[in-house]
Write a protein that holds these residues in place. Structure first.
Motif, PDB file in Angstrom:
ATOM      1  N   ARG A  76       0.667  -1.363  -0.132  1.00  0.00           N
ATOM      2  CA  ARG A  76       0.080  -0.036   0.038  1.00  0.00           C
ATOM      3  C   ARG A  76       0.857   1.357  -0.039  1.00  0.00           C
ATOM      4  O   ARG A  76       0.303   2.417  -0.374  1.00  0.00           O
ATOM      5  N   LYS A  77       2.292   1.325   0.498  1.00  0.00           N
ATOM      6  CA  LYS A  77       2.888   2.396   0.524  1.00  0.00           C
ATOM      7  C   LYS A  77       3.870   2.423  -0.519  1.00  0.00           C
ATOM      8  O   LYS A  77       4.649   3.580  -0.638  1.00  0.00           O
ATOM      9  N   LEU A  78       3.933   1.792  -1.585  1.00  0.00           N
ATOM     10  CA  LEU A  78       4.972   1.758  -2.736  1.00  0.00           C
ATOM     11  C   LEU A  78       4.254   2.444  -3.814  1.00  0.00           C
ATOM     12  O   LEU A  78       3.330   2.430  -4.175  1.00  0.00           O
ATOM     13  N   CYS A  79       5.315   3.437  -4.435  1.00  0.00           N
ATOM     14  CA  CYS A  79       4.886   4.136  -5.419  1.00  0.00           C
ATOM     15  C   CYS A  79       4.952   3.004  -6.830  1.00  0.00           C
ATOM     16  O   CYS A  79       3.848   3.369  -7.637  1.00  0.00           O
ATOM     17  N   ASP A  80       5.507   2.034  -6.960  1.00  0.00           N
ATOM     18  CA  ASP A  80       5.349   1.143  -8.005  1.00  0.00           C
ATOM     19  C   ASP A  80       5.375  -0.249  -7.379  1.00  0.00           C
ATOM     20  O   ASP A  80       6.250  -0.853  -7.487  1.00  0.00           O
ATOM     21  N   PRO A  81       4.143  -0.811  -7.134  1.00  0.00           N
ATOM     22  CA  PRO A  81       3.891  -2.085  -6.561  1.00  0.00           C
ATOM     23  C   PRO A  81       4.185  -3.384  -7.584  1.00  0.00           C
ATOM     24  O   PRO A  81       4.130  -4.416  -7.013  1.00  0.00           O
ATOM     25  N   THR A  82       4.317  -3.065  -8.800  1.00  0.00           N
ATOM     26  CA  THR A  82       4.716  -4.288  -9.659  1.00  0.00           C
ATOM     27  C   THR A  82       6.166  -4.601  -9.446  1.00  0.00           C
ATOM     28  O   THR A  82       6.496  -5.657  -9.724  1.00  0.00           O
ATOM     29  N   VAL A  83       6.963  -3.949  -9.006  1.00  0.00           N
ATOM     30  CA  VAL A  83       8.348  -4.424  -8.426  1.00  0.00           C
ATOM     31  C   VAL A  83       7.994  -5.722  -7.570  1.00  0.00           C
ATOM     32  O   VAL A  83       8.825  -6.620  -7.452  1.00  0.00           O
ATOM     33  N   LEU A  84       7.295  -5.298  -6.328  1.00  0.00           N
ATOM     34  CA  LEU A  84       6.777  -6.111  -5.339  1.00  0.00           C
ATOM     35  C   LEU A  84       6.321  -7.316  -5.894  1.00  0.00           C
ATOM     36  O   LEU A  84       6.648  -8.489  -5.500  1.00  0.00           O
ATOM     37  N   LYS A  85       5.370  -7.285  -6.971  1.00  0.00           N
ATOM     38  CA  LYS A  85       4.660  -8.492  -7.501  1.00  0.00           C
ATOM     39  C   LYS A  85       5.778  -9.236  -8.239  1.00  0.00           C
ATOM     40  O   LYS A  85       5.856 -10.305  -8.157  1.00  0.00           O
ATOM     41  N   ARG A  86       6.774  -8.664  -8.987  1.00  0.00           N
ATOM     42  CA  ARG A  86       7.883  -9.489  -9.767  1.00  0.00           C
ATOM     43  C   ARG A  86       8.621  -9.926  -8.593  1.00  0.00           C
ATOM     44  O   ARG A  86       9.206 -11.231  -8.692  1.00  0.00           O
ATOM     45  N   HIS A  87       8.975  -9.546  -7.588  1.00  0.00           N
ATOM     46  CA  HIS A  87       9.648  -9.876  -6.562  1.00  0.00           C
ATOM     47  C   HIS A  87       9.161 -11.283  -6.023  1.00  0.00           C
ATOM     48  O   HIS A  87       9.590 -12.061  -5.735  1.00  0.00           O
ATOM     49  N   GLU A  88       7.704 -11.312  -5.739  1.00  0.00           N
ATOM     50  CA  GLU A  88       7.022 -12.302  -5.046  1.00  0.00           C
ATOM     51  C   GLU A  88       6.979 -13.349  -6.318  1.00  0.00           C
ATOM     52  O   GLU A  88       7.365 -14.633  -5.876  1.00  0.00           O
ATOM     53  N   ILE A  89       6.725 -13.221  -7.454  1.00  0.00           N
ATOM     54  CA  ILE A  89       6.852 -14.171  -8.642  1.00  0.00           C
ATOM     55  C   ILE A  89       8.226 -15.084  -8.707  1.00  0.00           C
ATOM     56  O   ILE A  89       8.412 -16.222  -8.609  1.00  0.00           O
ATOM     57  N   ALA A  90       9.249 -14.247  -8.660  1.00  0.00           N
ATOM     58  CA  ALA A  90      10.423 -14.644  -8.748  1.00  0.00           C
ATOM     59  C   ALA A  90      10.700 -15.519  -7.389  1.00  0.00           C
ATOM     60  O   ALA A  90      11.695 -16.580  -7.506  1.00  0.00           O
ATOM     61  N   ALA A  91      10.377 -15.067  -6.364  1.00  0.00           N
ATOM     62  CA  ALA A  91      10.578 -15.751  -5.174  1.00  0.00           C
ATOM     63  C   ALA A  91       9.832 -17.270  -5.315  1.00  0.00           C
ATOM     64  O   ALA A  91      10.426 -18.034  -4.624  1.00  0.00           O
ATOM     65  N   ASN A  93       9.053 -18.834  -7.871  1.00  0.00           N
ATOM     66  CA  ASN A  93       9.863 -19.728  -8.997  1.00  0.00           C
ATOM     67  C   ASN A  93      11.330 -20.378  -8.156  1.00  0.00           C
ATOM     68  O   ASN A  93      11.610 -21.333  -8.457  1.00  0.00           O
ATOM     69  N   LEU A  94      11.955 -19.545  -7.440  1.00  0.00           N
ATOM     70  CA  LEU A  94      13.098 -19.854  -7.083  1.00  0.00           C
ATOM     71  C   LEU A  94      12.806 -21.260  -5.974  1.00  0.00           C
ATOM     72  O   LEU A  94      13.634 -22.119  -5.787  1.00  0.00           O
ATOM     73  N   ALA A  95      11.868 -20.811  -5.333  1.00  0.00           N
ATOM     74  CA  ALA A  95      11.240 -21.951  -4.051  1.00  0.00           C
ATOM     75  C   ALA A  95      10.699 -23.184  -4.936  1.00  0.00           C
ATOM     76  O   ALA A  95      11.175 -24.567  -4.339  1.00  0.00           O
ATOM     77  N   TYR A  96      10.101 -23.009  -6.023  1.00  0.00           N
ATOM     78  CA  TYR A  96       9.746 -24.315  -6.548  1.00  0.00           C
ATOM     79  C   TYR A  96      11.093 -24.927  -7.434  1.00  0.00           C
ATOM     80  O   TYR A  96      10.975 -26.157  -7.347  1.00  0.00           O
ATOM     81  N   LEU A  97      12.004 -24.247  -7.853  1.00  0.00           N
ATOM     82  CA  LEU A  97      13.088 -24.832  -8.529  1.00  0.00           C
ATOM     83  C   LEU A  97      13.954 -25.739  -7.352  1.00  0.00           C
ATOM     84  O   LEU A  97      14.278 -26.748  -7.496  1.00  0.00           O
ATOM     85  N   PHE A  98      14.211 -24.910  -6.282  1.00  0.00           N
ATOM     86  CA  PHE A  98      14.907 -25.600  -5.304  1.00  0.00           C
ATOM     87  C   PHE A  98      14.223 -26.691  -4.515  1.00  0.00           C
ATOM     88  O   PHE A  98      14.843 -27.717  -3.981  1.00  0.00           O
ATOM     89  N   SER A  99      12.905 -26.462  -4.503  1.00  0.00           N
ATOM     90  CA  SER A  99      12.195 -27.748  -4.036  1.00  0.00           C
ATOM     91  C   SER A  99      12.157 -29.026  -4.925  1.00  0.00           C
ATOM     92  O   SER A  99      12.369 -30.122  -4.483  1.00  0.00           O
ATOM     93  N   ALA A 100      12.022 -28.769  -6.288  1.00  0.00           N
ATOM     94  CA  ALA A 100      12.232 -29.760  -7.133  1.00  0.00           C
ATOM     95  C   ALA A 100      13.709 -30.423  -7.083  1.00  0.00           C
ATOM     96  O   ALA A 100      13.740 -31.649  -6.962  1.00  0.00           O
ATOM     97  N   LEU A 135      17.402 -16.562  -7.542  1.00  0.00           N
ATOM     98  CA  LEU A 135      17.610 -16.246  -6.066  1.00  0.00           C
ATOM     99  C   LEU A 135      18.321 -14.851  -6.115  1.00  0.00           C
ATOM    100  O   LEU A 135      18.076 -13.700  -5.339  1.00  0.00           O
ATOM    101  N   ILE A 136      19.306 -14.516  -7.164  1.00  0.00           N
ATOM    102  CA  ILE A 136      19.980 -13.212  -7.126  1.00  0.00           C
ATOM    103  C   ILE A 136      19.043 -12.336  -7.700  1.00  0.00           C
ATOM    104  O   ILE A 136      18.827 -11.246  -7.282  1.00  0.00           O
ATOM    105  N   TYR A 137      18.418 -12.739  -8.638  1.00  0.00           N
ATOM    106  CA  TYR A 137      17.398 -11.585  -9.308  1.00  0.00           C
ATOM    107  C   TYR A 137      16.120 -11.457  -8.075  1.00  0.00           C
ATOM    108  O   TYR A 137      15.937 -10.171  -8.097  1.00  0.00           O
ATOM    109  N   THR A 138      15.822 -12.355  -7.461  1.00  0.00           N
ATOM    110  CA  THR A 138      14.702 -12.050  -6.550  1.00  0.00           C
ATOM    111  C   THR A 138      15.303 -10.972  -5.233  1.00  0.00           C
ATOM    112  O   THR A 138      14.800 -10.201  -4.950  1.00  0.00           O
TER     113      THR A 138
END
Length: 163
Positions: A76-91, A93-100, A135-138
């Protein structure tokens, strides 16, 4: 006496996210080192990488959980919440890759599959290297949320009256 900011939900995410960053990167490096060694030294580095992978994978999911807890307050406090959404999606992705990678590593450890071990170890390593890239991207996106948009950061008043 006791710092009440400790109980703010957005504070739990930065407390947990550094564990998977370090553990999963070290796990990937350990598995890469094992490629260049032979015998008992290679076995040691494979085993060390596996244990780091198990702990790092678990902590990645804990970090995602705490990130979800913080999301409602921070977004709610971010100027560009799309960065947060990309952060979440990348997180995720990395969790699924490392889980596999973890699932395949455990299947190797307990002889649950009937394929060549070298082939499966290569797949595990590939998943871990791609996961380390995510992980680095996230981490970069998370740093962008915090340092460019002050996500989850208490910005004091100009006169610092709150201190």
């Amino acid at each position: 006496m006791f710092d009440t900011t400790f109980w703010r939900t957005e504070m739990w995410h930065p407390l947990t996210l550094h564990f998977p960053i370090s553990l999963l990167l070290l796990a990937t490096l350990s598995k890469l080192v094992a490629l260049f060694l032979k015998g008992s030294q290679a076995a040691f580095w494979h085993r060390a990488g596996a244990y780091l992978l198990y702990a790092g994978c678990l902590m990645a999911w804990v970090s995602i959980y705490t990130g979800d807890m913080a999301d409602g307050l921070v977004a709610r406090k971010l100027c560009d919440p799309t960065v947060l959404k990309r952060h979440e999606i990348a997180a995720y992705n990395l969790a699924y890759l490392f889980s596999a990678a973890t699932a395949l590593e455990l299947s190797l450890r307990f002889n649950l599959v009937k394929v060549k071990v070298k082939w499966l170890q290569a797949v595990v390593l590939l998943l871990m290297v791609v996961g380390a890239g995510f992980l680095i991207y996230t981490s970069h996106l998370g740093a962008t949320v915090v340092y460019e948009q002050a996500g989850g950061v208490n910005v004091p008043s100009s006169d610092c009256a709150g201190f």
